[in-house]
Design a protein around this motif. Structure first.
Motif, mmCIF file in Angstrom:
data_model
loop_
_atom_site.group_PDB
_atom_site.id
_atom_site.type_symbol
_atom_site.label_atom_id
_atom_site.label_comp_id
_atom_site.label_asym_id
_atom_site.label_seq_id
_atom_site.Cartn_x
_atom_site.Cartn_y
_atom_site.Cartn_z
ATOM 1 N N GLU A 59 0.642 -1.231 -0.090
ATOM 2 C CA GLU A 59 -0.011 -0.126 0.030
ATOM 3 C C GLU A 59 0.864 1.309 0.066
ATOM 4 O O GLU A 59 0.707 2.361 -0.990
ATOM 5 C CB GLU A 59 -0.995 -0.154 1.135
ATOM 6 N N GLU A 60 1.527 1.181 0.909
ATOM 7 C CA GLU A 60 2.829 2.088 1.392
ATOM 8 C C GLU A 60 3.666 2.061 -0.284
ATOM 9 O O GLU A 60 4.043 3.750 -0.812
ATOM 10 C CB GLU A 60 3.614 2.288 2.674
ATOM 11 N N MET A 61 3.885 2.294 -0.672
ATOM 12 C CA MET A 61 4.959 1.257 -2.365
ATOM 13 C C MET A 61 4.365 2.326 -3.786
ATOM 14 O O MET A 61 4.660 2.955 -4.243
ATOM 15 C CB MET A 61 6.469 0.857 -2.379
ATOM 16 N N GLU A 62 2.888 1.824 -3.218
ATOM 17 C CA GLU A 62 1.891 1.834 -4.741
ATOM 18 C C GLU A 62 1.009 3.346 -4.321
ATOM 19 O O GLU A 62 1.283 3.910 -5.670
ATOM 20 C CB GLU A 62 0.658 1.268 -4.541
ATOM 21 N N ALA A 63 1.448 3.892 -3.422
ATOM 22 C CA ALA A 63 1.368 5.400 -3.458
ATOM 23 C C ALA A 63 2.596 6.132 -3.044
ATOM 24 O O ALA A 63 2.147 7.630 -3.889
ATOM 25 C CB ALA A 63 0.652 6.012 -1.482
ATOM 26 N N CYS A 66 5.013 3.680 -7.013
ATOM 27 C CA CYS A 66 6.448 2.009 -7.788
ATOM 28 C C CYS A 66 5.322 0.838 -7.155
ATOM 29 O O CYS A 66 4.516 0.612 -7.278
ATOM 30 C CB CYS A 66 6.785 1.888 -6.298
ATOM 31 N N GLN A 67 6.108 1.176 -8.447
ATOM 32 C CA GLN A 67 5.446 -0.480 -9.210
ATOM 33 C C GLN A 67 5.341 -2.177 -9.118
ATOM 34 O O GLN A 67 6.813 -2.419 -8.728
ATOM 35 C CB GLN A 67 5.447 -0.608 -10.966
ATOM 36 N N GLU A 68 4.512 -3.044 -8.447
ATOM 37 C CA GLU A 68 5.462 -4.308 -8.110
ATOM 38 C C GLU A 68 6.137 -4.640 -9.523
ATOM 39 O O GLU A 68 5.057 -5.387 -10.207
ATOM 40 C CB GLU A 68 4.963 -4.947 -7.907
ATOM 41 N N ILE A 69 7.471 -6.153 -9.266
ATOM 42 C CA ILE A 69 7.277 -6.594 -10.593
ATOM 43 C C ILE A 69 7.870 -7.701 -8.958
ATOM 44 O O ILE A 69 7.767 -7.837 -8.130
ATOM 45 C CB ILE A 69 9.044 -5.817 -11.317
ATOM 46 N N MET A 70 8.638 -8.639 -9.992
ATOM 47 C CA MET A 70 9.050 -10.260 -9.640
ATOM 48 C C MET A 70 10.301 -10.202 -9.983
ATOM 49 O O MET A 70 10.332 -11.273 -11.900
ATOM 50 C CB MET A 70 7.920 -11.122 -9.311
ATOM 51 N N LEU A 106 22.490 -17.429 -6.147
ATOM 52 C CA LEU A 106 21.919 -16.769 -5.331
ATOM 53 C C LEU A 106 21.840 -15.036 -5.093
ATOM 54 O O LEU A 106 22.449 -15.103 -3.880
ATOM 55 C CB LEU A 106 21.648 -17.869 -3.679
ATOM 56 N N ALA A 107 20.532 -14.316 -6.031
ATOM 57 C CA ALA A 107 20.831 -13.487 -5.197
ATOM 58 C C ALA A 107 20.052 -12.897 -3.725
ATOM 59 O O ALA A 107 19.528 -13.666 -3.575
ATOM 60 C CB ALA A 107 19.797 -12.192 -5.908
ATOM 61 N N MET A 108 21.285 -12.074 -3.325
ATOM 62 C CA MET A 108 21.234 -11.255 -2.230
ATOM 63 C C MET A 108 20.754 -10.337 -2.462
ATOM 64 O O MET A 108 19.961 -9.916 -0.920
ATOM 65 C CB MET A 108 22.486 -11.179 -0.813
ATOM 66 N N THR A 109 20.749 -9.255 -2.965
ATOM 67 C CA THR A 109 19.698 -8.283 -3.841
ATOM 68 C C THR A 109 20.049 -8.855 -5.504
ATOM 69 O O THR A 109 20.031 -8.997 -5.670
ATOM 70 C CB THR A 109 21.243 -6.857 -3.199
ATOM 71 N N HIS A 110 18.947 -7.482 -5.876
ATOM 72 C CA HIS A 110 19.032 -7.772 -7.210
ATOM 73 C C HIS A 110 18.867 -6.624 -7.494
ATOM 74 O O HIS A 110 18.339 -5.989 -8.454
ATOM 75 C CB HIS A 110 17.250 -7.310 -7.607
ATOM 76 N N GLU A 111 20.712 -5.456 -7.551
ATOM 77 C CA GLU A 111 20.286 -4.468 -8.323
ATOM 78 C C GLU A 111 21.098 -4.371 -10.019
ATOM 79 O O GLU A 111 20.563 -3.924 -10.851
ATOM 80 C CB GLU A 111 21.981 -3.556 -7.821
ATOM 81 N N GLU A 112 21.909 -5.714 -9.334
ATOM 82 C CA GLU A 112 22.240 -6.099 -10.974
ATOM 83 C C GLU A 112 20.740 -6.568 -11.930
ATOM 84 O O GLU A 112 20.774 -6.473 -13.548
ATOM 85 C CB GLU A 112 22.833 -7.651 -11.198
ATOM 86 N N ALA A 113 19.910 -7.049 -11.104
ATOM 87 C CA ALA A 113 19.208 -8.211 -12.129
ATOM 88 C C ALA A 113 17.960 -6.859 -12.680
ATOM 89 O O ALA A 113 17.288 -6.542 -13.417
ATOM 90 C CB ALA A 113 18.281 -9.403 -11.173
ATOM 91 N N VAL A 114 17.831 -5.103 -11.996
ATOM 92 C CA VAL A 114 16.505 -4.710 -11.874
ATOM 93 C C VAL A 114 17.368 -3.797 -13.230
ATOM 94 O O VAL A 114 17.244 -2.919 -14.495
ATOM 95 C CB VAL A 114 16.487 -3.767 -10.629
ATOM 96 N N ALA A 130 11.447 6.372 -13.166
ATOM 97 C CA ALA A 130 10.362 5.251 -12.849
ATOM 98 C C ALA A 130 10.575 4.290 -11.262
ATOM 99 O O ALA A 130 12.106 5.050 -11.430
ATOM 100 C CB ALA A 130 10.769 4.206 -13.971
ATOM 101 N N SER A 131 9.919 3.657 -10.885
ATOM 102 C CA SER A 131 10.395 3.280 -9.696
ATOM 103 C C SER A 131 10.045 2.049 -10.143
ATOM 104 O O SER A 131 8.018 0.910 -10.127
ATOM 105 C CB SER A 131 9.754 3.857 -8.261
ATOM 106 N N VAL A 132 10.141 0.653 -8.479
ATOM 107 C CA VAL A 132 9.615 -0.531 -9.169
ATOM 108 C C VAL A 132 10.050 -1.600 -8.432
ATOM 109 O O VAL A 132 11.450 -1.081 -7.127
ATOM 110 C CB VAL A 132 10.345 -2.062 -10.286
ATOM 111 N N TYR A 133 9.516 -2.422 -7.090
ATOM 112 C CA TYR A 133 9.940 -2.820 -6.049
ATOM 113 C C TYR A 133 8.829 -4.073 -6.172
ATOM 114 O O TYR A 133 8.684 -4.988 -7.362
ATOM 115 C CB TYR A 133 9.248 -2.032 -5.138
#
Length: 577
Positions: A59-63, A66-70, A106-114, A130-133
């Motif tokens: 709720e707070e990120m979309e406010a 920020c758009q949800e991805i996977m 195994l990703a510990m964080t996703h800077e590379e993937a994003v 642009a913002s994604v989470y």
């Protein structure tokens, strides 16, 4: 949910390796079970709670747009090689080969993937900012998992990433996310959570903040002014120290036959440790053929994070005797004067410059100097920066009041990354003139399981967790103490079903338990509102109402109980909106 059917047993004994209240109560209450070191199964109670935390985050990120991805947990090594982190990150990054012998992580964080995603999906200035989470599993091969969900190897994290066409745009969005994080941690029920400026660490970037849940179990040391106007992590905290300024005395060489440490020298010469200067030698693989000499007042300690950040090296180690001798000094009797300038980098803390008549080494075995004054006696070049570790009670740099030292659990962090990843990974967008530009980035993380455990650390008593209604596994706990009377069980059954129809989340102890057994289980489950139907209460045509925190206890007439509890649930939920 009927308690008789709930998967997840309550147990009497705390786990032998328990190091925190949350570890004890989440295990005893049937929330989590270990599969391996730092790897846990979330049982239904915990899963319900993490889902609620995740929904608050959504709720707070979309406010803040920020758009949800996977993104995938498994990443090809090549994108980590592009960023440079495949080789620079230590063994906490789990590397492996797939069946085709391709290097993977195994990703510990996703800077590379994003960034990999942004190369094809964010290509025009018209799309920025642009913002994604995502809310996704991470794996960090921790050397020492501890305290249940506080420090684990596999965990769920919300990580968000933003792309901007200017530093101003990034800064504005960073502030919006900062405010969103404050709302998130308030809504999940953290009673004392502070935002502090922090060191960016492995992630990098020009500015970062950590959100710290104040708790004695925390691993981070924080310094706060009494009014909390000033807040900082130990790694970057500063203090407004007062230095002794006197008329300079004549430099005097004195014999100190076996005295090498600050404590030994100060006792031998009968001076306070604050009247000495400490010389600490470091080496770094990134600074070849030179050692680093750090000079600081003797009663202070060097903050190696500050020093490493200044020198842009994160691999500082103590220099060995051979390296110290090559620099023209003598181990245990070091001074900043007369050194081999080609072999040493000198960094001086202001405390060594602004204090008068200090005791320093003489760069000669068994000798020190008394009455060293930097401006008069130092004969070389030095970087002057604050490298002191702040102590409890030191004056706040803003207010001058004594700083309070607290422990905190890091539940979230935000970073202004700049172009660290977007540049190295070839992320480009076309500006309004059709020219390729590098977007500047921000990243923003929250540990979901750690947030759950942190709420437990702040909200518990000796019997179990005291959950806020915003994330509690259930809102109301109905207990039927039948005493062998079927009509009481029937009364409780009807209340249970009616509350469910009203949309109230109810857990119903339908086991015909003894009172002590029922209440012990209820305390471990920690539901905030409780209705007890018993022979005693029904004799007064009432239900007994209690809050889990013990602040309220009263008899509610049976005819009013349903409306009372429905309204109370709504009122409690409104406190967290």
């Amino acid at each position: 949910m009927r308690l008789s059917k709930l998967v997840g047993k309550r147990v009497k004994e705390a786990p032998k390796d328990a190091q925190s209240a949350s570890h004890i109560f989440l295990m005893r209450g049937g929330y989590i079970r270990p599969v391996s070191t730092g790897i846990y199964t979330l049982l239904p109670l915990a899963k319900r709670m993490t889902t609620k935390i995740e929904n608050i985050i959504r709720e707070e990120m979309e406010a803040v747009d920020c758009q949800e991805i996977m993104m995938p947990v498994v990443n090809p090594a090549e994108i980590w090689q592009e960023s440079g982190r495949y080789d620079s990150v230590d063994q906490s990054l789990l590397r492996f080969k797939d069946r085709n012998q391709k290097d993977m992580v195994l990703a510990m964080t996703h800077e590379e993937a994003v960034c990999h995603m942004a190369r094809t999906e964010i290509t025009s200035y018209k799309q920025l900012p642009a913002s994604v989470y995502q809310i996704q599993t991470k794996y960090r091969d921790e050397a020492r998992a501890r305290a249940g969900l506080i420090r684990v190897r596999e965990f769920t994290m919300k990580d968000a990433y933003s792309f901007h066409d200017s530093e101003k745009c990034l800064s504005d969005y960073y502030d919006r996310v900062h405010q969103a994080y404050e709302r998130i941690f308030e809504r999940v029920g953290l009673s004392d959570c502070v935002s502090i400026e922090s060191d960016a660490g492995m992630i990098g970037g020009s500015l970062s903040h950590e959100f710290m849940a104040i708790s004695d179990i925390g691993e981070d040391t924080l310094f706060l002014s009494p009014d909390r106007q000033y807040k900082a992590n130990r790694e970057i905290a500063t203090a407004k120290l007062v230095y002794k300024k006197e008329e300079a005395q004549e430099l005097e060489k004195v014999h100190t036959p076996t005295q090498k440490t600050i404590e030994e020298v100060s006792k031998f010469l009968g001076v306070a440790e604050s009247d000495t200067a400490k010389a600490v030698f470091y080496a770094s693989a990134s600074i070849e053929d030179k050692v680093i000499l750090c000079i600081i007042r003797g009663d202070l300690e060097v903050n190696e994070t500050k020093l490493g950040n200044h020198l842009s090296c994160g691999d500082l180690v103590a220099a060995n005797d051979e390296q110290i001798l090559a620099a023209g000094s003598v181990p245990g009797f070091a001074a900043p004067m007369g050194l081999n300038k080609d072999k040493v980098i000198i960094v001086a803390d202001p405390s060594a410059l602004e204090s008068s008549n200090l005791v320093v080494g003489a760069n000669e075995a068994a000798y020190h100097y008394k009455n060293f004054n930097w401006e008069r006696d130092f004969d070389g070049e030095a970087d002057i920066i604050d490298v002191a570790t702040v102590r409890e009670g030191d004056p706040c740099p803003v207010t001058g009041e004594p700083l309070e030292m607290l422990k905190g659990i890091e539940v979230g962090n935000i970073f202004q990354l700049g172009t660290k990843y977007s540049d190295s990974m070839g992320v480009r967008y076309l500006d309004k003139n059709g020219k390729a530009q590098i977007p500047t980035m921000g990243c923003y993380g929250i540990g979901v399981g750690r947030a759950l455990a942190s709420v437990c650390e702040q909200r518990n008593d000796k019997w179990g967790p005291v959950w806020p209604i915003s994330i509690a596994p259930y809102q109301v706990h109905v207990i039927a103490l039948t005493g062998g009377q079927p009509e009481i069980k029937e009364e409780a059954e009807e209340l249970y079903k009616n509350l469910q129809k009203e949309g109230i989340e109810v857990i119903f102890d339908d086991r015909d338990p003894k009172p002590g057994f029922a209440f012990n289980d209820a305390d471990l489950i920690g539901v905030p509102l409780r209705l007890i139907i018993s022979k005693k209460s029904m004799a007064q045509d009432s239900y007994e109402f209690k809050t889990r925190d013990g602040s309220e206890k009263e008899l509610i007439p049976k005819a009013e109980a349903f409306e009372f509890i429905v309204n109370r649930v709504k009122a409690e939920l409104n406190k967290f909106k």
